[in-house]
Design an enzyme around this catalytic site. Structure first.
Site: not given
Length: 1606
Positions: A1182, A1424, A1465
């Site tokens: 990620c 994030h 995401h």
């Protein structure tokens, strides 16, 4: 006829009947009529295992033939094998015979081999009886401990004996959180609704004891699945679980639960491969059964025997014969039922249900006829505790309001004094130490800023002083509602316009004008049935009303139930006042939806004070069940014992008189009276059960002066009047100790849902002497009744407050009201007609010139690329220029010159519009419609035959104007973009989570029908299945017939429903072809490569680069780098390589190359850039995009490249989605839907209810260059990359666990400020070093002169040689000096902090100090923020500790942006999207709020440096941004971006002006190219290259020559 012939004929007849049945449709009704009517058959026999047809025929006889049969004396006999065997075969009960003697040597055998397969075999009589079965032992429950070990052992891959019962799951998994979650998931499946909280932290022995208390002793879902999997994969084909159970019961005497225990042992001793025969299975079961007997200390059973001279018949052979016979019968019945079942079952069900359905239908029709549809619908229950919303994060909203207050005052955006007053009151009611720190910082900053008006400081200082004084007190409700009077005006065109204006007289005087009484709100006391006016209570209420406007009332610690708080209602305003007073309120809504919950959230965010809590639940007051469930829900938590009940829910019945009472009137009466009383009674019952007599709940009864006064309101008056009977019941019944009653007669209230149609005549009503109220006023008065001393009096006896305003005392009120309404309407109609006449007159007398109306200009979209905001040099740059000029080496400063993305919201521009405002502008709509393929550009002859140039609808080819696009397509675009239900049509492989495909291994239990296939395929099948595959070749066709036999193992597809059905897919209709990418490229590359190609070209356009080869006019081909990264790369290609290849589907031979993550970068280089520079491919899960950014910065600062493409890309595919779901990393969408969430609400970073991230797909790209190159080329500079870093975490066993390694970016040991942090100090050092360099130049030039003089004396060199020598040496001297200057500038500027002692200056502090900034200048943190519980806690802790350690000032709250609430995401692309968002924030000064953060997690409150806004904050100046990403596999990344104004301060005014001129020119050309690309559909194709920038002949030379340019 010979018996053999009869048998043969019977066999033929059966076959013929079955053939007829198969070949022709079922005509069962006609068949029955023929058999029963025409043939009059009396003896009817059904062939089959059960009496299906005979049962149906019995009902037919009973309903249609019973009377005629009785008359004709027909006696019918219906028989089937299961109930009529003796009669079918004409067998009768034999006479009783004496006992047989002991069996001897007689042997009775029957020859059966010649019998047809269908013939019923006669029983075999043997002279020797085999040993009988063992006795069944007593059954017992399967121990929970055995189940736990069976679940744990395969997961842990350990011997069961090596698993200690004293250990916990967390300890046993060794820190692997994913495995722990998987085991807990199995426990939840095995023991539904019985697993305690955090079972992974309990010792197995304690967990076993806890689960044993309610365990039924049987295997659950998880262990049953394991057993079934063992049977299907390890036992031979045809051997089922029931066979194994039968064997254990007959041979070992084991009952069902003990059999389960044996299977659990067998799970731990599974054979490594499939057993081949039943003998092997018997041995396997015997071994496990014996082990079980030994484990349980049971005696192994022995079988008895009977002596016989005859040979024993093998019991297993008999069992096998029986099974084969049963299987044959099932096959025959299966064939028959396959053709008759549908119709027969339907007729059977119809016949069985007809009578009961008719009765039920009749009863239902009667019920509906009596009650009506509205009543039936109105009492349907809707309460669901899973849908509750809890709001309690007042502390965060207070920080947000404080920022908003200052910003709005600073920017002059405060709309009114009332708004200022409301905001200030809310802040005071929630003030704490953090609030004071925040105000101190704001005031200090304002005092230091000369541009801030001193008039702003005074209210902020006053607010701070008030907060100091009230910090320790409880929150209070203060009645700030203005005294407003109704005003109705009539516009010039006859429209009635209602408004409110302040009353001319003080409130007290107005109230005294009531005709009915000289007292505003008379109060009466109830004594049984007698109600009498009480001057004392009236006086108390008057004082309470005055106090409500002065000191106010606190409801801190009070629990309130409020029903009926819809928007604009009295209850809605009561809710605001109660929350302001600190109450804990449970509010119900009958229209639960996203919009409604958002309304309540906004109310709490603005009015919720210290300690206040708001709970919202769906509730229908018309439902008895909802009433009971609501009260149970409230009292499930003892801390919510009610203090107040406000049952204000109401249903409008306007327009109904006694002749029109309908079912809506009945349900309204039920809701406003019957169930209201039930609600009070249910609360009283709960208090009685708890013996709560010291805390009675005060019920505020909403009474009305309208006792039929207005009429045409259904049963409204009856409902309100009947409520008054509760008052005498208070003393006559037994619940008075638990309930207090305060009746409030509510007068004419304007602006509510029940009265809004009457607002226009409110002024006329007041002219009759009646006082009307606004909803805010009435709510404040009611809350004053609740909060003052008056409430204590209600505990003694019921009290009634008359707030009717004299409505009930006006004689002939209805007639006067009707007359006033008629006069008003007549006057309005007159004005309307007059206006119409006047308009016609004007039109008639006007000249042609005046009559002409100008043509309306149509809105046109002006789609532009982003451009950095133009700065005023004197204001925005000059203040920093003196200190920053010349302080950095521009060749090693990294800047971002362009960016682009493709994601769920389209591109970066459309995503920003949605993030900024929640909707699309005209330009955004046009761009999104084009991107989704809804419109296309047409230039030519249209459908009408005319020439047309403009947008047309893609489907219809109809012309459409720009301003029509939002109205036509916006709803569709919103539905098919963003976070939404997965759309299979754009998913890889058509993935549909509701039909997730997988394969299950099945062993055939019977032979399959042969099928035709090729010889090659037949050979492969034979190779796989061996003797289980029979292959025969057809000589004529050359093909083969293959038959799979019983025992062959096949994989059968199945479809299951996966509970991750929501994702952030790219918009429906997006295609790379729209950008001009050819079909052969689309077919060749993976979809993520297409994403990346489009984003790269668009990022270059954003940089002002129309042709990528333009770079090679300024840099060498080796100085262009590509650093795009991803977590998994081409997932579609991976799926094809593994799954499609395994399934023998068509897959291109070179597919493997598309699975490499670096292939995407290769395609970009091959098709677009033709660079010879580095391709770096970061893989950081990620955090891939930030790792890409970090890599590129290193390349540029080390001068290995001057231009870098950075970012990340990721796809959304079935397999990855499933695996994330198995890890419990993504949110369970089924649970979210059950909680009443819609897809766009499911990603909720920082929210207390967050439950996992929502996946998305797409790509993000930035163009990075050195500042020197950007200034030279005139590229737009959106931001400076001041710092990047990647960090790992620590020792552990959990790959996805969030880490804290990023904290090292703030590492420093010294508490004494280093002088190098001073820009002025470094500037003096730099000037000193430059003086030395210049002196060094002078010294070297003097030496050069001496050398030349020597050469001249030697006369060996010509004047030309000497000149060339001088020029060459001078050039080198000056180049050396420039290199030294650049190096010293870099060491004292760009990275001065790295040259200090280790740990003396932290990377964050040092990189900010390069630009004269400090830790307090970080204006926003882009988190994030995945919406997982642990990440959001870990990340905020890291940022908080960084700020704290580096000394950020208290009160300087750092707004945290969590972009994933909107985008989901995207893993590899996530960081790139965040960087894009930060660049847009710096350019606009807008910090977008996380609109899904409805309630911020209480655990985040401890982070005193952070704020979590859910609304936009318009900042004056965003100086720097922090971006953080955390990826699986210990990948933590952080970047600091700085506003470009600080770069411009280093170059001087003249160079800046020249740069801006070049930049704007470049931007205009790029915008034109963007429009051209949309019109022509060639954005990418025009940039695709077929040749390098140099010729093939010059290739080697171009690569070897560093000065080569093209």
């Amino acid at each position: 006829m010979h018996p053999d012939v009869e048998q043969e004929l019977a066999y033929t007849l059966l076959i013929e009947l079955m053939a007829h049945q198969f070949a022709y449709p079922v005509r069962w009704i006609e068949t029955q009529d023929h058999i029963l009517g025409e043939v009059n058959a009396e003896r009817i026999i059904e062939i089959g295992p059960s009496p299906i047809l005979t049962n149906m025929m019995k009902r037919t006889i009973a309903s249609r033939f019973s009377n005629s049969d009785q008359a004709l004396n027909i006696n019918r006999h219906l028989m089937s094998p299961d109930n009529g065997n003796p009669d079918i075969y004409y067998k009768y009960e034999p006479t009783e015979e004496p006992d047989l003697p002991e069996l001897g040597s007689q042997s009775n055998t029957v020859k059966v081999s010649g019998s047809p397969a269908w013939e019923v075999q006669r029983p075999v009589t043997a002279s020797h009886i085999p040993s009988g079965p063992v006795d069944e032992i007593e059954d017992t429950k399967v121990p929970v401990s055995a189940i736990l070990i069976s679940l744990l052992a395969p997961k842990l891959k350990k011997d069961p004996r090596a698993i200690p019962m004293t250990g916990t799951i967390s300890n046993l998994v060794g820190g692997r959180s994913t495995l722990s979650n998987e085991i807990v998931g199995d426990l939840l499946a095995e023991f539904p609704n019985r697993v305690p909280d955090k079972p992974e932290e309990m010792p197995l022995s304690s967990l076993s004891e806890t689960l044993s208390t309610s365990h039924d002793g049987q295997l659950g879902k998880a262990t049953s699945a394991l057993v079934m999997k063992m049977v299907s994969s390890r036992l031979p084909g045809g051997y089922s679980l029931s066979n194994a159970r039968l064997y254990l019961r007959e041979k070992w005497g084991l009952p069902p639960r003990r059999q389960d225990a044996v299977f659990l042992l067998a799970l731990q001793r599974q054979p490594t491969s499939r057993l081949l025969s039943s003998t092997d299975v018997d041995s396997f079961l015997d071994a496990n059964a014996a082990a079980y007997f030994g484990q349980e200390n049971l005696s192994i059973p022995s079988r008895g025997s009977v002596q016989s001279a005859a040979p024993a018949v093998d019991a297993k052979a008999l069992l096998l014969a029986k099974q084969q016979n049963d299987a044959l019968l099932r096959d025959i019945m299966g064939v028959i039922q396959g053709h008759t079942a549908a119709k027969n079952e339907s007729q059977d069900a119809t016949l069985q249900a007809s009578d009961s359905e008719a009765a039920a239908t009749k009863k239902l029709d009667m019920w509906i006829s009596e009650h009506g549809d509205d009543y039936a619908k109105g009492m349907a229950p809707i309460f669901d505790a899973k849908k509750q919303r809890i709001y309690d994060s007042y502390w965060n909203w207070n920080a947000q309001d404080t920022i908003l207050l200052f910003q709005r005052k600073l920017q002059g955006q405060m709309s009114s004094v009332k708004e200022l007053e409301q905001l200030s009151t809310s802040i005071v009611n929630r003030a704490c130490g953090r609030t004071l720190e925040q105000l101190d910082y704001i005031i200090a900053q304002a005092e230091r800023d000369p541009t801030v008006d001193s008039g702003l400081l005074k209210p902020m200082q006053l607010l701070r002083q008030t907060c100091v004084e009230t910090q320790e007190r409880q929150p209070v409700f203060i009645n700030l509602s203005p005294d407003m009077a109704p005003l109705t005006t009539i516009s010039s065109d006859g429209r009635l316009i209602f408004s409110e204006i302040p009353r001319a007289l003080p409130c007290s005087k107005i109230l005294s004008t009531n005709e009915a009484s000289s007292i505003a709100f008379p109060v009466s006391r109830a004594d049984g049935v007698a109600v009498s006016y009480s001057p004392q209570l009236t006086e108390i209420l008057c004082h309470d009303l005055k106090d409500s406007r002065r000191s106010g009332f606190s409801f801190s610690g009070k629990n309130v139930l409020l029903t009926g708080a819809g928007e604009g209602s009295i209850g809605n305003h009561i809710l605001r006042h109660l929350l302001a007073g600190g109450a804990r309120v449970t509010v119900t809504t009958s229209s639960f939806s996203e919009k409604v919950t958002a309304m309540f959230q906004s109310i709490y965010a603005r009015h919720g004070s210290k300690g206040s809590v708001l709970r919202v639940v769906p509730f229908n007051q018309g439902s008895h069940g909802d009433v009971q469930n609501l009260v149970k829900y409230i009292y499930a938590d003892a801390s919510w014992d009610l203090d107040f009940i406000l049952p204000f829910a109401a249903i409008s019945e306007n327009g109904r008189d006694i002749e029109d009472l309908d079912s809506k009137s009945e349900i309204a009466h039920r809701a406003m009276l019957t169930n209201l009383v039930r609600l009070v009674g249910a609360v009283a019952s709960q208090k009685r059960q708890r013996d709560t007599i010291t805390r009675p709940a005060t019920v505020v009864l909403p009474l009305s002066p309208n006792h039929g006064l207005l009429g045409n309101d259904g049963l409204y008056s009856e409902s309100k009047r009947s409520l008054e009977t509760l008052i005498p019941k208070w003393s006559s019944e037994t619940w008075g100790s638990y309930i207090a009653l305060a009746g409030v007669i509510i007068g004419w209230t304007r602006g509510t849902g029940l009265m809004d149609s009457n607002d226009v005549i409110a002024q006329a009503v007041e002219s009759l002497g009646v006082r009307t109220f606004s909803a805010v006023e009435m709510a404040a008065n009611i809350v004053s009744v609740m909060g003052g001393r008056f409430n204590a009096e209600c505990q003694e006896t019921p009290i009634i407050v008359d707030m009717g305003g004299g409505l009930g005392s006006v004689k002939n009120f209805k007639a006067k009201l009707t007359s006033a309404r008629q006069e008003l309407n007549a006057y309005a109609e007159l004005k309307r007609l007059t206006a119409q006449e006047s308009s016609r007159d004007k039109a008639y007398v006007a000249t042609d010139a005046h009559a002409k109306t100008s043509k309306r200009l149509r809105g046109r979209a002006n789609i532009l690329l982003p451009l950095p905001k133009n700065l005023n040099y004197e204001v925005d740059i000059a203040p920093f220029a003196a200190s920053l000029d010349g302080m950095v080496d521009l060749s090693r400063v990294v800047v971002i010159t362009g960016f682009a993305e493709l994601g769920p919201l389209g591109n970066s521009r459309t995503r920003w519009e949605m993030e900024e405002s929640g909707t699309l502008s005209l330009e955004g709509c046009v761009e999104m419609a084009w991107l989704m393929g809804l419109i296309t550009y047409h230039n030519g002859i249209d459908k009408k035959g005319d020439h047309y140039s403009g947008w047309v609808d893609t489907k219809t080819s109809d012309a459409i104007c720009d301003d029509e696009i939002p109205g036509k397509y916006l709803e569709f675009m919103a539905k098919h973009s963003g976070i939404r239900e997965v759309e299979p049509e754009i998913s890889d492989n058509g993935y549909d989570p509701s039909k997730k495909e997988s394969l299950i291994e099945v062993a055939l239990q019977r032979d399959l029908a042969p099928f035709e296939t090729s010889i090659e395929t037949a050979e492969t099948l034979k190779r796989q299945h061996g003797d289980k595959a029979i292959v025969t070749q057809d000589a004529s066709s050359g093909n083969c017939q293959v038959q799979l036999k019983a025992g062959a193992v096949v994989m059968v597809p199945r479809a299951s429903r996966f509970n991750r059905t929501v994702a952030g897919q790219i918009p429906l209709g997006w295609t790379a072809k729209r950008y001009g990418i050819s079909d052969d490229i689309i077919e060749q590359v993976d979809p993520v490569t297409l994403f990346s190609l489009v984003c790269t070209v668009e990022a270059l356009l954003c940089s002002g680069i129309i042709d990528p080869y333009e770079f090679y006019q300024h840099i060498h081909v080796s100085q262009f780098a590509n650093c795009l990264g991803s977590s998994m790369g081409g997932l579609t290609s991976l799926r094809k390589m593994h799954r499609d290849r395994y399934l023998d589907r068509s897959v291109k031979s070179d597919l493997v190359q598309e699975t490499f993550i670096n292939t995407t970068g290769a395609w970009i280089n091959m098709l677009l850039s033709s660079s010879s520079g580095p391709i770096r491919t970061p893989v950081g899960a990620c955090a891939s995009s930030l790792e890409s950014l970090d890599t590129a910065c290193d390349l540029i600062m080390l001068k290995k490249a001057k231009v870098c493409l950075v970012g990340g890309f990721e796809d959304f595919v079935e397999d990855l989605s499933y695996e994330f779901g198995c890890m419990k990393a993504t949110c369970d969408t089924d649970a979210e839907y059950a909680a009443g969430r819609v897809p766009k609400e499911m990603s909720r970073p920082t929210a207390s209810s967050r439950s996992g991230f929502v996946e998305s797909q797409g790509c993000g790209v930035q163009v990075l260059t050195s500042a020197e190159l950007a200034l030279e080329m005139g590229l737009p500079i959106f931001g400076i990359v001041a710092y990047t870093s990647m960090a790992a975490d620590k020792a552990g066993r959990s790959v996805p666990a969030p880490g804290k390694g990023v904290l090292t970016n703030a590492r420093e040991k010294s508490t004494i400020p280093n002088p190098m942090l001073s820009l002025g100090y470094r500037k003096r050092l730099l000037e000193l070093r430059r003086t030395q360099i210049y002196q060094n130049i002078s010294d070297h030039l003097d030496i050069l002169n001496s050398e030349i003089a020597l050469f001249q004396e030697s006369e060996t060199a010509s004047p030309g040689d000497l000149k060339a020598f001088r020029e060459n040496r001078e050039l080198r001297i000056r180049q050396d000096a420039q290199a030294q200057d650049a190096e010293v500038t870099f060491s004292l500027g760009n990275q001065f902090w790295k040259s200090q002692d280790a740990g003396d200056i932290s990377p964050i502090r040092g990189s900010l100090a390069v630009w004269g900034l400090g830790i307090d200048d970080i204006s926003v943190a882009s988190l994030h923020g995945t919406s997982t519980v642990q990440n959001d806690l870990n990340e905020t802790m890291v940022i908080q500790e960084q700020m704290k350690h580096l000394g950020r000032r208290q009160g300087n709250l750092l707004p945290c942006v969590c972009q994933k609430w909107l985008t989901g995401h995207s893993k590899g692309a996530a960081g790139a999207w965040m960087v894009n968002g930060c660049l847009q924030m710096m350019n606009t000064g807008l910090v977008p709020g996380n609109r899904n953060a409805d309630n911020v997690d209480e655990k985040l409150r401890e982070h005193r440096h952070l704020a979590f806004p859910n609304t936009n904050l318009q900042m004056d100046d965003i100086k720097a941004c922090s971006v953080t990403s955390f990826g699986f596999g210990q990948k933590g990344g952080q970047a600091l971006l700085v506003h470009p104004r600080y770069l411009f301060a280093t170059i001087g005014r003249e160079r800046y002006d020249g740069y801006i001129s070049k930049r704007d020119k470049r931007w205009r050309k790029a915008c034109f190219r963007l429009s051209e690309a949309m019109v022509q559909g060639n954005m990418v194709s025009k940039c695709i290259k077929t040749e390098a920038p140099y010729t093939s002949a010059d290739g080697v030379a171009a690569l070897l020559d560093p000065t080569a340019r093209f």
